[in-house]
Design an enzyme around this catalytic site. Sequence first.
Site, PDB file in Angstrom:
ATOM      1  N   GLN A   1       0.844  -1.199   0.000  1.00 33.59           N
ATOM      2  CA  GLN A   1       0.000   0.000   0.000  1.00 33.59           C
ATOM      3  C   GLN A   1       0.880   1.250   0.000  1.00 33.59           C
ATOM      4  O   GLN A   1       1.607   1.485   0.964  1.00 33.59           O
ATOM      5  CB  GLN A   1      -0.872  -0.031   1.267  1.00 33.59           C
ATOM      6  CG  GLN A   1      -1.781   1.157   1.457  1.00 33.59           C
ATOM      7  CD  GLN A   1      -2.475   1.108   2.826  1.00 33.59           C
ATOM      8  OE1 GLN A   1      -2.010   0.434   3.740  1.00 33.59           O
ATOM      9  NE2 GLN A   1      -3.578   1.825   2.957  1.00 33.59           N
TER      10      GLN A   1
ATOM     11  N   TYR B   1       0.738   4.816   0.459  1.00 39.29           N
ATOM     12  CA  TYR B   1      -0.015   6.003   0.877  1.00 39.29           C
ATOM     13  C   TYR B   1       0.921   7.056   1.475  1.00 39.29           C
ATOM     14  O   TYR B   1       1.103   8.118   0.931  1.00 39.29           O
ATOM     15  CB  TYR B   1      -1.093   5.638   1.901  1.00 39.29           C
ATOM     16  CG  TYR B   1      -2.389   5.087   1.336  1.00 39.29           C
ATOM     17  CD1 TYR B   1      -2.437   4.449   0.105  1.00 39.29           C
ATOM     18  CD2 TYR B   1      -3.579   5.190   2.058  1.00 39.29           C
ATOM     19  CE1 TYR B   1      -3.629   3.935  -0.395  1.00 39.29           C
ATOM     20  CE2 TYR B   1      -4.779   4.686   1.560  1.00 39.29           C
ATOM     21  CZ  TYR B   1      -4.799   4.055   0.336  1.00 39.29           C
ATOM     22  OH  TYR B   1      -5.982   3.562  -0.141  1.00 39.29           O
ATOM     23  N   SER B   2       1.519   6.750   2.637  1.00 42.04           N
ATOM     24  CA  SER B   2       2.316   7.752   3.355  1.00 42.04           C
ATOM     25  C   SER B   2       3.518   8.199   2.536  1.00 42.04           C
ATOM     26  O   SER B   2       4.092   7.418   1.768  1.00 42.04           O
ATOM     27  CB  SER B   2       2.829   7.172   4.677  1.00 42.04           C
ATOM     28  OG  SER B   2       1.765   6.983   5.568  1.00 42.04           O
TER      29      SER B   2
ATOM     30  N   GLU C   1      -9.015  -1.407   7.192  1.00 41.77           N
ATOM     31  CA  GLU C   1      -7.734  -1.369   7.877  1.00 41.77           C
ATOM     32  C   GLU C   1      -7.926  -1.007   9.342  1.00 41.77           C
ATOM     33  O   GLU C   1      -7.155  -1.390  10.191  1.00 41.77           O
ATOM     34  CB  GLU C   1      -6.831  -0.342   7.175  1.00 41.77           C
ATOM     35  CG  GLU C   1      -5.372  -0.482   7.556  1.00 41.77           C
ATOM     36  CD  GLU C   1      -4.474   0.535   6.847  1.00 41.77           C
ATOM     37  OE1 GLU C   1      -4.998   1.391   6.125  1.00 41.77           O
ATOM     38  OE2 GLU C   1      -3.260   0.461   7.054  1.00 41.77           O
TER      39      GLU C   1
END
Lengths: 370, 392
Positions: free
Chosen positions: B126, B128-129, B244
Amino acid sequence: MDFGLNETEEMVKAAAREFLSQQAGPDAARDSTSTAAFWSQVCEMGWPGLAIAEEYGGAEMGLTALGVLMEQWGAFLASGPLFESAVLAAPLLESHADEKLKREVLPQIADGSTSVTVAVIEESASWRPEDVRATAVRADDSWAITGKKHFVSYGNEADMIIIAARTGAGTEDISLFLVDRDAEGVTCEQLGHASGSPAAVLTLNEVTVPSSRLIGAENTGWGAVEQMLLHGAAFRAVQMAGLGRRVLEITTSYVKERKQFGVPVGSFQAIQHHLADMAVAVREVEHMARRAAWSLVEGSETIRKDVSRAKQAGSSLIPQVCWTAHQCHGAIGFTEEHDLHLYTRRAVSWAAEFGDASWHADRLADALEI
Amino acid sequence: MRFKFTSEDEQFRQELRKFLVDNLPQGWTGPPDEADENDWALSLRMKRALAERGWLVMHWPREYGGQAASPMRNILFAEEMAYHRAPGNDRFGTRMIGPVLMHYGTEAQKSKYLPEIASGSVQWCQGYSEPDAGSDLASLKTSAVRRGEKFIVNGAKIWTTLAHRADMMFMLVRTNPNVPKHRGISMLLVDMKSPGVEVRPIINMSGSHSFNQVTFDDVEVPEENLVGDLDNGWRVGMSVLNYERSGVDYVGWGQRAWDELVALCRAETGAGGRRLADDHAVRRRMAELDAELDAARLLTYEVAWHQQQGEAPADVASMSKLAGTVANRNVLDYGLQLLGMYGPLEKGSPYAKLQGRFFKMRMFYTSGEILAGTTEIQKNLIAWRGLQLPRV
């Protein structure tokens, strides 16, 4: 898993909320002159008999429906011996009294013509059987009860009292008696109680009780007390959940309205995090308390764990919810004039009743076989 | 109200437990270390074994290879897996991008990716950050510029769990810098073997390699890898977070740690030769922790119950994540207190207790209250979405 209310429970909740929001609440809680009229309306609606079986004059809606009602009862600071009659006394009598006594008393509880409270604990404030010192001595067809009972809520107002007294030498040789409040030898000392709910010390001096008022068999009363204690703890937790929910609602509205630095204080993260903590705590206690009531109905094998978890959590979290609410209200919440302390007083008092957080943690440790 | 699982669910739990006993190495205590080659091989084996039983994606609709299992069954599955510290429960594929593709994906994306996830043959991560976009995720800067039939991606992602093991990444990128920050984000699916993708390990404070920094240098991504509409990626990307944020894994882990502590308390004697389980203060604190885990567990079940009604209340998911991570942390903290001088002794030491894993777990689960929205962000969300307090 089903976290929803069924049709009956939804109906009870709506009816309770509608009635109590108008007839109970902080103003009524401050005005003791309105209590009698309020209580007679409660009885007319049949609430004391909500969970009593139909054959004994009740509505037989079940303990979970009664739980839904008691959540609202707690939320709106309602007064009157509903908890004592409906949660403590009626289920105890229904499970343990003989048929004759049930047919005599339960319909009266159901229609509200008789209210019943319970007197088990004494000056030690302990729920251990060895701390029951009051005695009952048999004489022919009656018993003579002598002793002193503390923390009897509605002890002065109730029509009848279920009294636990020692009837043998063994630790649990305890029997339960249904005693008329105005029987000869019963004296009542009304106590000032910070919760606003009346409490009394009852002194029993050779009070004569006919054998027909012995509840269940001689020396078997402690089992009934244990069961009642489960009801008391579970439903106090239920009331605390309702009260906590209400305090959260009140505080949420307040922080949206109150402005400082030109904006609502509820826009500040420090305040928002207080409110979020309150919201989590309330929801947790709601679930745990409802499950405790559900387990009582189901006779679930996890009853003891579920009840102790609920009361441990309720007793530790809901007073904290109230104190945080005071912090969010600032100085106005510190005044006598503001209603918030009415909730806090009850929450803190209820935290101690039917076993406090530590006591239930210890019971839970035993049940978990740590 | 009904506070128990159906008998079918309970039967499933027994089947799953038997499966775990049969498929995990004898005496497995975990937790798995994704950097360890043996543990990673086990993780892949478990994933395939779960896929064979149809359990890996049991919560998916049948048309995508699932069993249409109820959210409640699914949460029970996740809780048991966490309790057994079993690897192979591929959350990025099965719980995040899979459901997103079902909802937002094109037919081509669904038919290409969903079967791979369902069979356990592909690992997702994933993205994202970013280094400068943590809690304020919508300020992310990694850019995707359309050139012909491709997007050209440049930038950096960080704290990317399993990027070093992943075949594919679903990532949020900025596709329009000229609009308010939430409205210029898109979701792309990126092959980790694409030229220009570089993965660098970041060792976490527990000493293991679970996450990474991933840089993108003119990485070409085919336009058919856009998920949902262009510039609608914030909505698409946030839809995974309710999955999540269910805290059930934390409850499962916390319960396992609690059980291990009780066993320790029964077996170990403290000062004066007294069993810890006979110490009143220990018993009381352990019971309090049980109640705390239980409260968090009920919140996670409530999330599943809402999902069962087709609802997704974000505030309850946040409560559940918050309560689960805090309960798990409190159990580990108390464990370290009970272990005292023995807590820091590492695995391999002849004197280590519980193979030194409580210290390691405490170090590792520091991340629990940071990832997927910090504890503070969860509180914001509860206040904003649950209580409608004003955002400034």
